[in-house]
Motif scaffolding. Structure first.
Motif, mmCIF file in Angstrom:
data_model
loop_
_atom_site.group_PDB
_atom_site.id
_atom_site.type_symbol
_atom_site.label_atom_id
_atom_site.label_comp_id
_atom_site.label_asym_id
_atom_site.label_seq_id
_atom_site.Cartn_x
_atom_site.Cartn_y
_atom_site.Cartn_z
ATOM 1 N N LYS A 64 0.836 -1.204 0.000
ATOM 2 C CA LYS A 64 0.000 0.000 0.000
ATOM 3 C C LYS A 64 0.869 1.252 0.000
ATOM 4 O O LYS A 64 0.586 2.220 -0.736
ATOM 5 N N PHE A 65 1.918 1.243 0.797
ATOM 6 C CA PHE A 65 2.836 2.379 0.856
ATOM 7 C C PHE A 65 3.464 2.622 -0.515
ATOM 8 O O PHE A 65 3.558 3.762 -0.976
ATOM 9 N N ALA A 66 3.879 1.549 -1.179
ATOM 10 C CA ALA A 66 4.490 1.681 -2.505
ATOM 11 C C ALA A 66 3.510 2.308 -3.495
ATOM 12 O O ALA A 66 3.886 3.178 -4.297
ATOM 13 N N GLU A 67 2.263 1.891 -3.434
ATOM 14 C CA GLU A 67 1.241 2.449 -4.332
ATOM 15 C C GLU A 67 1.022 3.933 -4.068
ATOM 16 O O GLU A 67 0.946 4.740 -5.010
ATOM 17 N N LEU A 68 0.917 4.293 -2.787
ATOM 18 C CA LEU A 68 0.659 5.689 -2.439
ATOM 19 C C LEU A 68 1.838 6.590 -2.791
ATOM 20 O O LEU A 68 1.645 7.733 -3.222
ATOM 21 N N VAL A 69 3.051 6.085 -2.606
ATOM 22 C CA VAL A 69 4.236 6.876 -2.943
ATOM 23 C C VAL A 69 4.262 7.171 -4.439
ATOM 24 O O VAL A 69 4.506 8.316 -4.869
ATOM 25 N N GLU A 70 4.006 6.174 -5.248
ATOM 26 C CA GLU A 70 3.998 6.382 -6.696
ATOM 27 C C GLU A 70 2.903 7.372 -7.095
ATOM 28 O O GLU A 70 3.102 8.224 -7.955
ATOM 29 N N LYS A 76 7.466 9.722 -9.785
ATOM 30 C CA LYS A 76 8.889 10.090 -9.687
ATOM 31 C C LYS A 76 9.639 9.194 -8.699
ATOM 32 O O LYS A 76 10.855 9.082 -8.759
ATOM 33 N N VAL A 77 8.901 8.585 -7.758
ATOM 34 C CA VAL A 77 9.510 7.674 -6.789
ATOM 35 C C VAL A 77 8.873 6.300 -6.948
ATOM 36 O O VAL A 77 7.653 6.162 -6.937
ATOM 37 N N LYS A 78 9.710 5.284 -7.088
ATOM 38 C CA LYS A 78 9.250 3.909 -7.239
ATOM 39 C C LYS A 78 9.772 3.099 -6.061
ATOM 40 O O LYS A 78 10.979 3.041 -5.811
ATOM 41 N N VAL A 79 8.860 2.442 -5.335
ATOM 42 C CA VAL A 79 9.240 1.593 -4.205
ATOM 43 C C VAL A 79 9.152 0.139 -4.638
ATOM 44 O O VAL A 79 8.087 -0.349 -5.014
ATOM 45 N N HIS A 272 8.241 15.280 2.043
ATOM 46 C CA HIS A 272 6.880 15.545 2.505
ATOM 47 C C HIS A 272 5.886 14.554 1.902
ATOM 48 O O HIS A 272 4.965 14.082 2.580
ATOM 49 N N GLN A 273 6.093 14.220 0.638
ATOM 50 C CA GLN A 273 5.189 13.274 -0.024
ATOM 51 C C GLN A 273 5.316 11.874 0.581
ATOM 52 O O GLN A 273 4.319 11.162 0.747
ATOM 53 N N LEU A 274 6.531 11.486 0.943
ATOM 54 C CA LEU A 274 6.737 10.189 1.581
ATOM 55 C C LEU A 274 6.078 10.151 2.965
ATOM 56 O O LEU A 274 5.468 9.142 3.344
ATOM 57 N N LEU A 275 6.183 11.245 3.706
ATOM 58 C CA LEU A 275 5.561 11.299 5.026
ATOM 59 C C LEU A 275 4.039 11.265 4.920
ATOM 60 O O LEU A 275 3.360 10.641 5.748
ATOM 61 N N ALA A 277 2.395 9.758 2.518
ATOM 62 C CA ALA A 277 2.081 8.365 2.164
ATOM 63 C C ALA A 277 2.179 7.475 3.399
ATOM 64 O O ALA A 277 1.381 6.552 3.586
ATOM 65 N N MET A 278 3.154 7.750 4.258
ATOM 66 C CA MET A 278 3.337 6.971 5.473
ATOM 67 C C MET A 278 2.141 7.121 6.411
ATOM 68 O O MET A 278 1.614 6.141 6.944
ATOM 69 N N LYS A 279 1.691 8.351 6.618
ATOM 70 C CA LYS A 279 0.557 8.589 7.513
ATOM 71 C C LYS A 279 -0.705 7.909 6.997
ATOM 72 O O LYS A 279 -1.444 7.264 7.751
ATOM 73 N N GLU A 280 -0.955 8.058 5.697
ATOM 74 C CA GLU A 280 -2.147 7.451 5.117
ATOM 75 C C GLU A 280 -2.071 5.926 5.198
ATOM 76 O O GLU A 280 -3.069 5.254 5.502
ATOM 77 N N THR A 281 -0.895 5.377 4.946
ATOM 78 C CA THR A 281 -0.725 3.924 5.036
ATOM 79 C C THR A 281 -0.934 3.439 6.462
ATOM 80 O O THR A 281 -1.555 2.402 6.687
ATOM 81 N N THR A 282 -0.411 4.175 7.435
ATOM 82 C CA THR A 282 -0.526 3.773 8.833
ATOM 83 C C THR A 282 -1.984 3.696 9.272
ATOM 84 O O THR A 282 -2.411 2.725 9.902
ATOM 85 N N ASP A 283 -2.769 4.722 8.941
ATOM 86 C CA ASP A 283 -4.188 4.714 9.301
ATOM 87 C C ASP A 283 -4.903 3.534 8.650
ATOM 88 O O ASP A 283 -5.702 2.841 9.288
ATOM 89 N N TRP A 284 -4.606 3.310 7.379
ATOM 90 C CA TRP A 284 -5.211 2.194 6.638
ATOM 91 C C TRP A 284 -4.767 0.862 7.229
ATOM 92 O O TRP A 284 -5.570 -0.061 7.377
ATOM 93 N N GLN A 285 -3.496 0.783 7.610
ATOM 94 C CA GLN A 285 -2.910 -0.479 8.066
ATOM 95 C C GLN A 285 -3.500 -0.943 9.392
ATOM 96 O O GLN A 285 -3.722 -2.136 9.598
ATOM 97 N N PHE A 286 -3.768 -0.029 10.313
ATOM 98 C CA PHE A 286 -4.349 -0.423 11.590
ATOM 99 C C PHE A 286 -5.707 -1.084 11.391
ATOM 100 O O PHE A 286 -6.036 -2.078 12.048
ATOM 101 N N GLU A 287 -6.499 -0.551 10.495
ATOM 102 C CA GLU A 287 -7.814 -1.141 10.221
ATOM 103 C C GLU A 287 -7.669 -2.501 9.556
ATOM 104 O O GLU A 287 -8.362 -3.466 9.915
ATOM 105 N N GLN A 288 -6.769 -2.590 8.588
ATOM 106 C CA GLN A 288 -6.577 -3.853 7.868
ATOM 107 C C GLN A 288 -6.028 -4.952 8.772
ATOM 108 O O GLN A 288 -6.384 -6.121 8.621
#
Length: 349
Positions: A64-70, A76-79, A272-275, A277-288
């Motif tokens: 999920k983090f990789a998708e959000l970063v892209e 411009k950033v590929k994980v 800033h974009q990575l951070l 993506a990290m915050k959004e992933t974290t919120d999503w991840q706790f639920e998942q």
């Protein structure tokens, strides 16, 4: 005639120079340097290594983090995500990160206690009662304090992810009380607090790399192990164990880490974009994580020749009381218990 042509050309050239100067097209000053734009036209690659399967809370969060970063960086950033210890295992991934052999890893915070002893607070048994308590601690000011302890190692901590509550599995007999653990060789992560947890119930803790657990269970080199339902199911531990006890005696979580030199090399806008993506992933991840553990627990209960037992409230209370000396051990081996005091203000009495 020749003089006329030369004179005309000189006149035209002079007019072009004059107009260019007036419009700033010739001898123009360079635009002010903007470090936020530096490197934005260059493709940036991040190699992210972790040790679990893709169909786990951590594995899904990494993807999920990789998708959000892209998405947030417009490509411009590929994980690139490497799961199942395919790049590094939990014995060598931190050293690889420090050396710059990989840009990101997601180790368990238990594994990191060898470097940051205060993180052992998260390994204390029966400290948390709900997922909401865990999230408040890991994503709030306490989590920020813990992440800041990585500074001496020149590692950038991006935050914490969560898998869920741990339970026990065993081979020969079910674990209904703490006495059933006596004499068993129990796989644990390399945390002094986790090792003490099993020592106080007269079991033998066996710090073993996660990638080796299935094989050691299959060979009967170890008798039991502790893990979340999602890890027990995704790694097939139920195939080489006969019993599972729902204990919820501890939590399993991860630190999302990046090589500091690599982080500092990134443009500010990308950081800033990575951070984000990290915050959004974290919120999503706790639920998942909660959904996945519930789903995999049901799958485990449906397995043939695999018994799932739930401790009664009285059995859990006695188990908790038996593990109380672990808290004394923790307090005696850290610099102070300030973080524990802060957590105890948050968790339900």
């Amino acid at each position: 005639m020749k003089k006329f042509i030369i004179g005309t050309m000189i006149t035209v050239f002079a007019l072009i120079v004059t107009i260019s100067i007036q419009q700033g097209l010739l001898f123009a000053k360079p635009l002010p340097y903007d470090d936020e734009q530096n490197g934005l036209d260059t493709q940036i690659t991040i190699h992210l290594s972790h040790v679990v399967a893709e169909n786990t809370p951590k594995g899904q969060a990494a993807n999920k983090f990789a998708e959000l970063v892209e998405e947030k960086t417009n490509g411009k950033v590929k994980v690139h995500v490497y799961s199942n210890s395919s790049l590094f295992n939990d014995e060598n991934e931190f050293q690889a990160l420090q050396k710059g052999d990989v840009e990101m890893i997601i180790p368990t915070f238990s594994k990191m206690t060898a470097y940051v002893p205060n993180w052992q607070v998260l390994d204390l048994p029966y400290l948390f009662k709900t997922d909401d308590e865990v999230k408040e601690v890991l994503t709030g000011s306490i989590g920020e304090q813990l992440v800041n302890e990585l500074e001496p190692f020149h590692i950038k901590g991006l935050g914490f992810w969560y898998n869920g509550f741990k339970h026990l599995t065993s081979s020969d007999h079910p674990i209904h009380t703490f006495k059933d653990l006596q004499g068993l060789r129990v796989r644990t992560m390399p945390s002094k607090t986790l090792e003490k947890q099993f020592e106080v119930v007269k079991a033998t803790p066996m710090p073993i790399s996660f990638s080796e657990v299935f094989t050691d269970l299959e060979k009967h080199a170890i008798d039991a192990q502790e893990n979340t339902a999602s890890n027990i199911y995704s790694k097939g531990f139920y195939k080489v164990q006969k019993h599972m006890t729902i204990t919820q005696h501890g939590i399993l979580g991860y630190a999302v880490l990046m090589n500091e030199t690599f982080w500092n090399s990134l443009p500010v806008k990308i950081q800033h974009q990575l951070l984000d993506a990290m915050k959004e992933t974290t919120d999503w991840q706790f639920e998942q994580a909660a959904l996945m553990n519930e789903k995999d627990m049901q799958k485990l209960k449906q397995q043939d020749d695999f018994d799932v037992y739930t401790m009664s409230p009285l059995e859990r209370q006695r188990f908790k009381e038996q593990l109380a000396p672990v808290y004394d051990f923790y307090k005696a081996h850290i610099q102070n218990d300030r973080i524990l005091t802060e957590i105890e203000k948050i968790v339900a009495p």
